[in-house]
Write a protein that holds these residues in place. Sequence first.
Motif, mmCIF file in Angstrom:
data_model
loop_
_atom_site.group_PDB
_atom_site.id
_atom_site.type_symbol
_atom_site.label_atom_id
_atom_site.label_comp_id
_atom_site.label_asym_id
_atom_site.label_seq_id
_atom_site.Cartn_x
_atom_site.Cartn_y
_atom_site.Cartn_z
ATOM 1 N N ILE A 1 -14.808 11.320 9.719
ATOM 2 C CA ILE A 1 -13.389 11.359 9.107
ATOM 3 C C ILE A 1 -12.931 12.367 8.182
ATOM 4 O O ILE A 1 -13.852 12.555 7.120
ATOM 5 C CB ILE A 1 -12.966 10.042 8.182
ATOM 6 N N TRP B 1 -11.648 2.116 7.789
ATOM 7 C CA TRP B 1 -10.694 1.263 8.283
ATOM 8 C C TRP B 1 -9.558 1.473 7.181
ATOM 9 O O TRP B 1 -9.383 2.230 6.323
ATOM 10 C CB TRP B 1 -11.006 -0.103 8.234
ATOM 11 N N GLN B 2 -8.505 0.600 7.257
ATOM 12 C CA GLN B 2 -7.229 0.674 6.430
ATOM 13 C C GLN B 2 -6.568 -0.653 6.023
ATOM 14 O O GLN B 2 -6.725 -1.510 6.821
ATOM 15 C CB GLN B 2 -6.005 1.551 7.009
ATOM 16 N N GLY C 1 -11.151 6.111 -4.063
ATOM 17 C CA GLY C 1 -10.742 5.354 -3.080
ATOM 18 C C GLY C 1 -9.509 4.338 -3.204
ATOM 19 O O GLY C 1 -9.446 3.431 -2.430
ATOM 20 N N ASP D 1 -4.912 9.741 9.094
ATOM 21 C CA ASP D 1 -6.222 10.378 8.867
ATOM 22 C C ASP D 1 -6.484 11.410 10.212
ATOM 23 O O ASP D 1 -5.793 11.213 11.181
ATOM 24 C CB ASP D 1 -7.427 9.512 8.854
ATOM 25 N N ASP E 1 -21.016 2.875 7.116
ATOM 26 C CA ASP E 1 -19.986 3.716 6.382
ATOM 27 C C ASP E 1 -18.936 3.428 7.316
ATOM 28 O O ASP E 1 -18.655 3.611 8.275
ATOM 29 C CB ASP E 1 -20.357 5.160 6.589
ATOM 30 N N THR E 2 -18.123 2.331 6.667
ATOM 31 C CA THR E 2 -16.867 1.614 7.501
ATOM 32 C C THR E 2 -15.720 2.226 7.139
ATOM 33 O O THR E 2 -15.171 2.334 6.020
ATOM 34 C CB THR E 2 -16.993 0.254 6.964
ATOM 35 N N SER F 1 -20.275 1.008 2.910
ATOM 36 C CA SER F 1 -19.459 2.236 2.019
ATOM 37 C C SER F 1 -18.200 2.004 2.729
ATOM 38 O O SER F 1 -17.999 1.787 3.865
ATOM 39 C CB SER F 1 -20.088 3.610 2.265
ATOM 40 N N PRO G 1 -14.203 9.182 2.435
ATOM 41 C CA PRO G 1 -15.300 9.822 3.174
ATOM 42 C C PRO G 1 -16.430 10.022 2.102
ATOM 43 O O PRO G 1 -16.094 10.027 0.989
ATOM 44 C CB PRO G 1 -14.700 11.105 3.336
ATOM 45 N N ASN H 1 -6.282 10.158 -2.375
ATOM 46 C CA ASN H 1 -7.375 8.894 -2.167
ATOM 47 C C ASN H 1 -8.086 9.414 -3.518
ATOM 48 O O ASN H 1 -8.962 9.938 -3.257
ATOM 49 C CB ASN H 1 -8.149 9.091 -1.057
ATOM 50 N N GLU I 1 -3.739 -1.432 6.691
ATOM 51 C CA GLU I 1 -3.004 -1.634 8.053
ATOM 52 C C GLU I 1 -3.963 -2.247 9.159
ATOM 53 O O GLU I 1 -3.239 -2.976 9.887
ATOM 54 C CB GLU I 1 -2.409 -0.398 8.455
ATOM 55 N N THR J 1 0.982 -1.292 0.023
ATOM 56 C CA THR J 1 -0.103 -0.096 -0.034
ATOM 57 C C THR J 1 0.911 1.248 0.057
ATOM 58 O O THR J 1 2.097 1.277 0.399
ATOM 59 C CB THR J 1 -1.032 0.040 1.096
ATOM 60 N N GLY K 1 -13.528 2.965 1.783
ATOM 61 C CA GLY K 1 -12.597 3.526 0.818
ATOM 62 C C GLY K 1 -12.188 5.025 1.109
ATOM 63 O O GLY K 1 -11.066 5.347 0.962
HETATM 64 C C1 6R9 Z 1 -10.390 -0.076 3.250
HETATM 65 C C2 6R9 Z 1 -9.394 0.922 2.743
HETATM 66 C C3 6R9 Z 1 -7.292 3.592 3.726
HETATM 67 C C4 6R9 Z 1 -7.664 5.195 3.909
HETATM 68 C C5 6R9 Z 1 -7.785 5.555 5.286
HETATM 69 C C6 6R9 Z 1 -8.732 6.657 4.801
HETATM 70 C C7 6R9 Z 1 -9.728 6.430 3.731
HETATM 71 C C8 6R9 Z 1 -11.455 4.356 4.019
HETATM 72 C C9 6R9 Z 1 -12.856 5.417 4.956
HETATM 73 C C10 6R9 Z 1 -12.001 6.329 4.430
HETATM 74 C C11 6R9 Z 1 -13.423 7.964 5.296
HETATM 75 C C12 6R9 Z 1 -14.437 5.911 5.169
HETATM 76 N N1 6R9 Z 1 -10.805 5.756 3.934
HETATM 77 N N2 6R9 Z 1 -12.306 4.197 4.523
HETATM 78 N N3 6R9 Z 1 -12.186 7.506 4.737
HETATM 79 N N4 6R9 Z 1 -14.558 7.189 5.587
HETATM 80 N N5 6R9 Z 1 -15.290 4.966 5.356
HETATM 81 O O1 6R9 Z 1 -9.776 1.744 2.009
HETATM 82 O O2 6R9 Z 1 -7.759 0.678 2.861
HETATM 83 O O3 6R9 Z 1 -6.982 1.329 0.844
HETATM 84 O O4 6R9 Z 1 -5.610 1.245 2.914
HETATM 85 O O5 6R9 Z 1 -7.283 3.036 2.371
HETATM 86 O O6 6R9 Z 1 -8.919 5.319 3.037
HETATM 87 O O7 6R9 Z 1 -8.217 7.887 4.451
HETATM 88 O O8 6R9 Z 1 -6.704 5.812 5.820
HETATM 89 P P1 6R9 Z 1 -6.976 1.568 2.275
#
Ligand code: 6R9
Length: 648
Positions: A512, A414-415, A524, A500, A411-412, A385, A389, A521, A417, A264, A387
């Motif tokens: 977020i 995560w990362q 996504g 973030d 609206d999930t 949802s 905001p 981003n 990591e 990543t 990836g």
């Molecule tokens: C699962 C994934 C991570 C980064 C993360 C953030 C952004 C992911 C989000 C979101 C706001 C959400 N991000 N989900 N921001 N609301 N529901 O996407 O992993 O590709 O590692 O990206 O994506 O900035 O730090 P990854």
Amino acid sequence: MSENHVYPVSAELAEKSLLTNEQYLADYAASINDPEAFWGEKGKILDWIKPYTKVKNCSYDPGHISINWFEDGELNVSANCIDRHLASKGDQVAILWEGDSPDQDQSITYNELHKRVCQFSNALKAQDVQKGDVVCLYMPMTPEAAVAMLACTRIGAVHSIVFGGFSPEAIAGRIIDSKSKIVITADEGRRGGRPVPLKANVDEALEKEGTDCVEKVIVFKNTGGDVAWHEQRDLDWETITAPQSEQCEPTAMNAEDPLFILYTSGSTGTPKGVLHTTGGYLVYATMTFKYVFDYQEGDIYWCTADVGWITGHSYLVYGPLANGATTLLFEGVPTYPTTARMSEVVDKHNVTLLYTAPTAIRALMAKGDDAIKGTSRESLRILGSVGEPINPEAWEWYYDKIGNKSCPIVDTWWQTETGGILITPLPGATDLKPGSATRPFFGVQPALVDNEGVILEGAIEGNLVMLDSWPGQMRTLFNNHDRFEQTYFSTFKGMYTTGDGARRDEDGYYWITGRVDDVLNVSGHRMGTAEIESALVSHPKIAEAAVVGVPHEIKGQGIYAYVTLNSGEFSSPELYAEVKQWVRKEIGPIATPDILHWAEGLPKTRSGKIMRRILRKIATGESDQLGDTSTLADPSVVDQLIKENAEL
Ligand code: 6R9
């Protein structure tokens, strides 16, 4: 939309969901007060070959970052995702495949999946793939991608999936860093009616220096397209798999044995090999899938992510299958052959749980009612949802149109990591606010800190950190524990830095706000500005480049690149196209700059540091808000850039 716009959980929804708000609050408190007891119990969601006696052994102490969960337990991921379901649901569909073309689909039962995975595991063994070996997957979105992943886990090989949209250059970099021994690919993929030259890209990647760690390339004949064949190196999937036995004993893996590597982007340097291990990752993916999507028997679940991203690992394959769910794997794109394809697929397969990305939602929203034309989407129960905001407008459209105003949206946040979802609503428990990822999952302790690392209380904005570990957390960066510690634990001591920013409101809900570092981003997809800059400056005519993100209606963020040419070189429409193409080829289509700004010079401090803050403001047309420019070495550069931006 104001944040006061709340969608409360209805009594009916609370009634039929796995968790109510009271249960969430009680279990959350228990998970924080006594993580050992909580996860000791929850770890039983999996079948263990040797039960664990230790639950949590983690340190965030500077210099001694170490993360271990269930460390003396043994298990096998594929056995948890397949074998344990055979007795009760062998004939239930495990993978529902929908092809790029609407007339192609396949239903693979758990029995059939077991057979396919065992045979392919044996084929890998026959190629001398052993426990701990790294296998690189560069696959189309066909069932074989999941079969290959599960086969690796069955024999203890560590997969490293490279997204099918990445270039030969990017594949080679990942192969070299991970020392992959085998590459598994297909002749071609299919997307939106067009072939994707997977095998040709692998061939090109393997011509690059340093890739001779690769001994064999296994090729799945997907389209039957014409590809080059290297007799000594290439193996046909079918030929090596068909003769194999349909039984393969799953290898007992220690909970902390590596499961997979996934690269990543970060704010600096080359992509990082995030390493996840076996036990904690699977416990966390399984638990979160179950509660976030309120999974119940009979659900048909569709996650639109590609297997090349973490969402495709945790919530397309591992989480759903470990729960014995039916997971839909879609080869195509949401708007092909019709604008309403996504809704058509929902109706065709009676999808109940749908998990997609804001960029897809915004692209559909731009088409208005055409995106749902001729469909009912009545089967849907929960929408997700992930990836980036999700802006409240897109949230409302998703809710109203796709979900017929009757499905909660999770609206999930995560990362890669984090391995699994950390901040999210739970369908029967959490009142929703469009645009907010709401509250932490069990065992997750988010906090907001200022730039000095001081924890902030109450309704406030700050840097989002995690105060303690959770089972799905990455363990290290492959072969680079120092960089792991440096990247995630050095900015704020004693906590995990997410990169973030977030705001917390009066109800304790998290909103977020986006990355606080130099990570973009785009649709996504995470892209490091440094990666794109290094691709740009590798062009023979380019002297210097600086990349910033700008708001983009569909993609969330677009890529704006300032490019300074070598002296004696001149900009032209041909060079503009050539440079865009160059980046596309170096990294992949997702990294193609939206805007190139030919810049005579870049704003720098007297010590030579590029002032990105200023470049961001100029790119977004906010040159009246440049802030402090007193450290600029040559202020006239800025005036020139503002003038050029106005003419773009
Ligand atoms: C699962 C994934 C991570 C980064 C993360 C953030 C952004 C992911 C989000 C979101 C706001 C959400 N991000 N989900 N921001 N609301 N529901 O996407 O992993 O590709 O590692 O990206 O994506 O900035 O730090 P990854």
